[in-house]
Design a protein around this motif. Structure first.
Motif, PDB file in Angstrom:
ATOM      1  N   ASP A  21       0.812  -1.210   0.000  1.00 52.64           N
ATOM      2  CA  ASP A  21       0.000   0.000   0.000  1.00 52.64           C
ATOM      3  C   ASP A  21       0.847   1.262   0.000  1.00 52.64           C
ATOM      4  OD1 ASP A  21      -2.305  -1.494   0.012  1.00 52.64           O
ATOM      5  OD2 ASP A  21      -2.484  -1.489   2.198  1.00 52.64           O
ATOM      6  N   ARG A  22       2.081   1.186   0.519  1.00 50.65           N
ATOM      7  CA  ARG A  22       2.992   2.326   0.527  1.00 50.65           C
ATOM      8  C   ARG A  22       4.423   1.804   0.465  1.00 50.65           C
ATOM      9  NH1 ARG A  22       2.849   7.053   4.995  1.00 50.65           N
ATOM     10  NH2 ARG A  22       1.321   7.900   3.519  1.00 50.65           N
ATOM     11  N   VAL A  23       5.216   2.414  -0.403  1.00 48.38           N
ATOM     12  CA  VAL A  23       6.619   2.016  -0.536  1.00 48.38           C
ATOM     13  C   VAL A  23       7.523   2.928   0.284  1.00 48.38           C
ATOM     14  CG1 VAL A  23       8.541   1.788  -2.176  1.00 48.38           C
ATOM     15  CG2 VAL A  23       6.251   0.980  -2.798  1.00 48.38           C
ATOM     16  N   TRP A  24       7.245   4.239   0.262  1.00 49.41           N
ATOM     17  CA  TRP A  24       8.107   5.216   0.926  1.00 49.41           C
ATOM     18  C   TRP A  24       7.433   5.785   2.178  1.00 49.41           C
ATOM     19  CZ3 TRP A  24      12.220   3.846  -1.397  1.00 49.41           C
ATOM     20  CH2 TRP A  24      12.235   3.590  -2.775  1.00 49.41           C
ATOM     21  N   SER A  25       8.150   6.574   2.934  1.00 51.32           N
ATOM     22  CA  SER A  25       7.688   7.030   4.253  1.00 51.32           C
ATOM     23  C   SER A  25       6.590   8.078   4.191  1.00 51.32           C
ATOM     24  CB  SER A  25       8.869   7.603   5.039  1.00 51.32           C
ATOM     25  OG  SER A  25       9.299   8.839   4.471  1.00 51.32           O
ATOM     26  N   GLY A  26       6.479   8.802   3.074  1.00 50.97           N
ATOM     27  CA  GLY A  26       5.544   9.914   2.997  1.00 50.97           C
ATOM     28  C   GLY A  26       6.128  11.227   3.477  1.00 50.97           C
ATOM     29  N   ARG A  27       7.378  11.198   3.935  1.00 50.34           N
ATOM     30  CA  ARG A  27       8.067  12.413   4.387  1.00 50.34           C
ATOM     31  C   ARG A  27       9.043  12.887   3.317  1.00 50.34           C
ATOM     32  NH1 ARG A  27       8.336   8.844   8.666  1.00 50.34           N
ATOM     33  NH2 ARG A  27      10.525   8.386   8.213  1.00 50.34           N
ATOM     34  N   PRO A  28       9.293  14.198   3.216  1.00 55.60           N
ATOM     35  CA  PRO A  28      10.234  14.701   2.208  1.00 55.60           C
ATOM     36  C   PRO A  28      11.656  14.265   2.517  1.00 55.60           C
ATOM     37  CG  PRO A  28       9.656  16.454   3.730  1.00 55.60           C
ATOM     38  CD  PRO A  28       8.754  15.298   4.061  1.00 55.60           C
ATOM     39  N   ASN A  29      12.449  14.124   1.478  1.00 55.14           N
ATOM     40  CA  ASN A  29      13.853  13.781   1.674  1.00 55.14           C
ATOM     41  C   ASN A  29      14.569  14.897   2.437  1.00 55.14           C
ATOM     42  OD1 ASN A  29      14.393  11.166   0.304  1.00 55.14           O
ATOM     43  ND2 ASN A  29      13.554  12.241  -1.465  1.00 55.14           N
ATOM     44  N   PRO A  30      15.300  14.558   3.502  1.00 55.89           N
ATOM     45  CA  PRO A  30      15.938  15.588   4.330  1.00 55.89           C
ATOM     46  C   PRO A  30      16.889  16.510   3.569  1.00 55.89           C
ATOM     47  CG  PRO A  30      15.940  13.483   5.476  1.00 55.89           C
ATOM     48  CD  PRO A  30      15.475  13.212   4.078  1.00 55.89           C
ATOM     49  N   ASP A  54       8.052  14.589  -1.710  1.00 53.86           N
ATOM     50  CA  ASP A  54       8.825  15.809  -1.973  1.00 53.86           C
ATOM     51  C   ASP A  54       7.959  16.876  -2.640  1.00 53.86           C
ATOM     52  OD1 ASP A  54      11.053  14.621  -0.917  1.00 53.86           O
ATOM     53  OD2 ASP A  54      12.159  14.468  -2.800  1.00 53.86           O
ATOM     54  N   ALA A  55       7.166  16.456  -3.622  1.00 55.26           N
ATOM     55  CA  ALA A  55       6.326  17.416  -4.344  1.00 55.26           C
ATOM     56  C   ALA A  55       5.302  18.050  -3.419  1.00 55.26           C
ATOM     57  CB  ALA A  55       5.632  16.720  -5.513  1.00 55.26           C
ATOM     58  N   VAL A  56       4.711  17.258  -2.548  1.00 59.42           N
ATOM     59  CA  VAL A  56       3.714  17.787  -1.611  1.00 59.42           C
ATOM     60  C   VAL A  56       4.369  18.754  -0.638  1.00 59.42           C
ATOM     61  CG1 VAL A  56       2.175  17.159   0.303  1.00 59.42           C
ATOM     62  CG2 VAL A  56       2.121  15.855  -1.845  1.00 59.42           C
ATOM     63  N   TRP A  57       5.556  18.420  -0.160  1.00 57.49           N
ATOM     64  CA  TRP A  57       6.269  19.324   0.750  1.00 57.49           C
ATOM     65  C   TRP A  57       6.568  20.652   0.051  1.00 57.49           C
ATOM     66  CZ3 TRP A  57      11.078  21.707   0.710  1.00 57.49           C
ATOM     67  CH2 TRP A  57      11.463  22.314   1.912  1.00 57.49           C
ATOM     68  N   LEU A  58       7.042  20.597  -1.180  1.00 62.19           N
ATOM     69  CA  LEU A  58       7.319  21.825  -1.925  1.00 62.19           C
ATOM     70  C   LEU A  58       6.048  22.646  -2.114  1.00 62.19           C
ATOM     71  CD1 LEU A  58       9.749  20.378  -4.624  1.00 62.19           C
ATOM     72  CD2 LEU A  58      10.353  22.143  -2.953  1.00 62.19           C
ATOM     73  N   ALA A  59       4.969  21.977  -2.512  1.00 58.92           N
ATOM     74  CA  ALA A  59       3.712  22.688  -2.737  1.00 58.92           C
ATOM     75  C   ALA A  59       3.208  23.342  -1.458  1.00 58.92           C
ATOM     76  CB  ALA A  59       2.666  21.732  -3.291  1.00 58.92           C
ATOM     77  N   SER A  60       3.418  22.693  -0.315  1.00 59.29           N
ATOM     78  CA  SER A  60       2.963  23.254   0.955  1.00 59.29           C
ATOM     79  C   SER A  60       3.747  24.499   1.338  1.00 59.29           C
ATOM     80  CB  SER A  60       3.089  22.204   2.071  1.00 59.29           C
ATOM     81  OG  SER A  60       4.443  21.964   2.409  1.00 59.29           O
ATOM     82  N   ARG A  61       4.876  24.715   0.662  1.00 57.94           N
ATOM     83  CA  ARG A  61       5.694  25.898   0.920  1.00 57.94           C
ATOM     84  C   ARG A  61       5.623  26.903  -0.220  1.00 57.94           C
ATOM     85  NH1 ARG A  61       6.296  22.209   4.098  1.00 57.94           N
ATOM     86  NH2 ARG A  61       7.276  22.437   6.142  1.00 57.94           N
ATOM     87  N   GLY A  62       4.596  26.791  -1.036  1.00 58.49           N
ATOM     88  CA  GLY A  62       4.316  27.818  -2.021  1.00 58.49           C
ATOM     89  C   GLY A  62       4.756  27.526  -3.433  1.00 58.49           C
TER      90      GLY A  62
END
Length: 212
Positions: A21-30, A54-62
């Motif tokens: 159901d999920r391969v990666w952690s869901g957190r952005p790469n440090p 990563d894309a979601v983290w970027l989008a959340s920052r504008g």
């Protein structure tokens, strides 16, 4: 040590994502967070975006982000993640093999995190196209593994890891048009699947395209 698998890349990655159901952690790469924090948000391209952290983290920052991946399953999960995070209107998702096809346009940031594969991938060609997608004044960020993890006692297949200088040479960037912001080897903690503590070495390139 065996040779790399010969299965088609699209089949390999689609199977990989469908196995769980999920391969990666869901957190952005440090290292993305470290290198991008402080940059002025604009348009971003996330190559090999996987499930979209990563894309979601970027989008959340504008940032307005286009995520590209070979797996339709991964892209579906990325889109769902973006909607759940409230940034669906700041993200777009495109399926590309990053060889036969590549996203169009130029971007203020092109993010390439761990674009390494146990199946066929012309990494040099993809990185060159990634550099070509950076707009004037924009940033190319590349993070790649520099070797097997410390707990990997026997490499699963033959693979040549990229070096800091080797990738710079492969990019063949026009002289005078780019500056180097980060060129660094980083060691980070990494646990094995059974929980054994260890480390992994990564290489980081943050390159800035100057304005003509």
């Amino acid at each position: 040590m065996t040779e790399m698998p010969t299965v088609r890349p699209d089949e390999f990655w689609e199977s990989r994502y469908r196995q769980s159901d999920r391969v990666w952690s869901g957190r952005p790469n440090p290292l993305l967070v470290r290198e991008v924090t402080g940059l002025r948000p604009g348009t971003a391209l996330d190559l090999g975006c996987g499930e979209g952290a990563d894309a979601v983290w970027l989008a959340s920052r504008g940032w307005r982000v286009t995520g590209a991946d070979i797996s339709a399953t991964a892209l579906d999960r990325a889109a769902a993640h973006a909607e759940q995070a409230g940034v669906g209107d700041r993200t777009a998702w495109e399926r590309h093999e990053l060889g036969p096809s590549f996203p169009r346009g130029e971007y203020d940031l092109v993010n390439v995190q761990y674009l390494q594969s146990p199946v066929e991938l012309d990494q040099r060609a993809v990185l060159r196209r990634a550099a070509g997608a950076v707009a004037e004044g924009g940033t190319l960020l590349v993070v790649l593994h520099a070797g097997w993890p410390s707990w990997q006692t026997e490499p699963p297949f033959a693979y040549t890891f990229p070096t800091l200088d080797g990738v710079l040479d492969d990019l063949a960037l026009p002289e005078g048009s780019w500056t180097v912001g980060t060129l660094e080897a980083v060691r980070r903690s990494s646990a094995s699947p059974d929980g054994a503590e260890g480390f992994r070495d990564d290489n980081v390139w943050r390159l800035h395209r100057t304005r003509d």
